[in-house]
Motif scaffolding. Structure first.
Motif, PDB file in Angstrom:
ATOM      1  N   PRO A   1     -11.833  -7.212   7.148  1.00  0.00           N
ATOM      2  CA  PRO A   1     -11.519  -5.787   6.904  1.00  0.00           C
ATOM      3  C   PRO A   1     -11.646  -5.366   5.434  1.00  0.00           C
ATOM      4  O   PRO A   1     -11.561  -4.164   5.160  1.00  0.00           O
TER       5      PRO A   1
ATOM      6  N   ALA B   1      -8.665   1.358   5.385  1.00  0.00           N
ATOM      7  CA  ALA B   1      -7.700   0.539   6.135  1.00  0.00           C
ATOM      8  C   ALA B   1      -6.353   0.554   5.406  1.00  0.00           C
ATOM      9  O   ALA B   1      -6.279   0.336   4.205  1.00  0.00           O
TER      10      ALA B   1
ATOM     11  N   PHE C   1      -2.162  -2.030   8.590  1.00  0.00           N
ATOM     12  CA  PHE C   1      -3.217  -2.581   9.452  1.00  0.00           C
ATOM     13  C   PHE C   1      -3.641  -3.956   8.964  1.00  0.00           C
ATOM     14  O   PHE C   1      -3.835  -4.877   9.778  1.00  0.00           O
TER      15      PHE C   1
END
Length: 318
Positions: A263, A270, A274
């Motif tokens: 990510p 993000a 998360f």
């Protein structure tokens, strides 16, 4: 009846059992018996979750009593290795004394608890895999204690190597006013870690098979260790499986790091929440996969021993 399938070991044309190929078949058998992995995960996490909570509580207590420059740690960059080294050295100087005082009682407590609990848990899993095994919890505790001491010795050797590398490449040059060689330090650290990891995989097979021999043949700790060195051609198969397990552990660690970093390219969109959830999921999957392969190794050891045992020994187990 919980019995291992002993007819799926792969053999060459001359009848010699192939270690790696047979281990793959064992993975398939363990996959078809998820209860083994579930039991392994259960007993490990019953110990691991309270242990982590205790360490977290102790760590929070230490951080609340020291003056740690967290702002300097957050602003460290790889473009200024000298400043980063000085910041880390200052942080270690602050943290090491209280951590050492706590480790004097915390480490023995965690190790003793692990030795006792893991012996019980591993006995349950192995008897679930093959109910012909004898329950030798006391012997398992002694053998597990020996394994923990040997593993602690390998970690001590690793730590002493890292200290020596740091003196040669980081702290030594800094005291002379030169720039530390962080690249050299990390390169030596990685090579040493992989080397000791491989060495442990090669030489620790007898510490893994000894508890199984105790349960297979109803032996004591000393007799199990002695018997583990008298396995003849079976030794090479155990070393082979241990090496495969070492490669698997490295592969799992690399995969975990890759998925953890997935990510990061989207860090601008993000949220931190998360990322925390994502990293937690990756960590849980890593530990579950690691537990599965630990079970598979133990089952493979059992199958190899039964494949190589003499008819007389087989008769005593049935």
């Amino acid at each position: 009846m919980n019995r291992l399938r002993e007819d799926d070991l792969v053999a060459s044309g001359d009848g010699t059992v192939r270690g790696t190929q047979s281990f793959v078949h064992t993975l398939s058998e363990c996959w078809s018996r998820p209860s083994l992995t579930l039991l392994e995960v259960l007993w490990r996490w019953i110990y691991g979750i309270p242990a982590l909570l205790l360490v977290w509580h102790v760590a929070k207590g230490i951080l609340s009593t020291v003056s740690l420059n967290t702002a300097a740690l957050k602003t460290m960059t790889v473009t200024d290795p000298l400043q980063a080294s000085e910041t880390l050295a200052e942080a270690m100087a602050v943290l090491l004394p209280p951590v050492s005082r706590v480790a004097i009682w915390l480490v023995p407590l965690l190790l003793v608890t692990w030795v006792i609990w893991s012996s019980i848990g591993r006995t349950i899993v192995l008897r679930r895999a093959d109910n012909r095994l004898h329950a030798r919890v006391g012997t398992m505790i002694l053998l597990q204690a020996i394994r923990v001491i040997a593993l602690a010795g390998s970690f001590l050797l690793w730590f002493l190597c890292l200290q020596w590398y740091a003196q040669r490449t980081v702290t030594g040059p800094m005291t002379r006013g030169a720039e530390p060689n962080l690249v050299g330090y990390f390169a030596l650290s990685i090579l040493t870690t992989l080397g000791l990891f491989t060495l442990w995989a090669i030489v620790s097979w007898f510490l893994s098979i000894a508890p199984l021999l105790a349960m297979l043949c109803n032996l004591g700790a000393g007799s199990s260790l002695t018997a583990s060195f008298r396995l003849g051609p079976l030794k090479s198969k155990l070393v082979e499986v241990n090496l495969v397990m070492g490669i698997v552990k490295i592969a799992l660690l690399v995969l975990a790091m890759v998925f953890s970093a997935t990510p990061l390219p989207f860090e601008s969109i993000a949220t931190q929440d998360f990322l925390n959830v994502w990293w937690t999921i990756v960590a849980l999957l890593y530990f579950i996969a690691s537990d599965f392969f630990h079970v598979a190794r133990a089952v493979a050891y059992l199958k190899f021993w039964r494949a190589y045992e003499s008819p007389a020994e087989a008769a005593t187990e049935i």
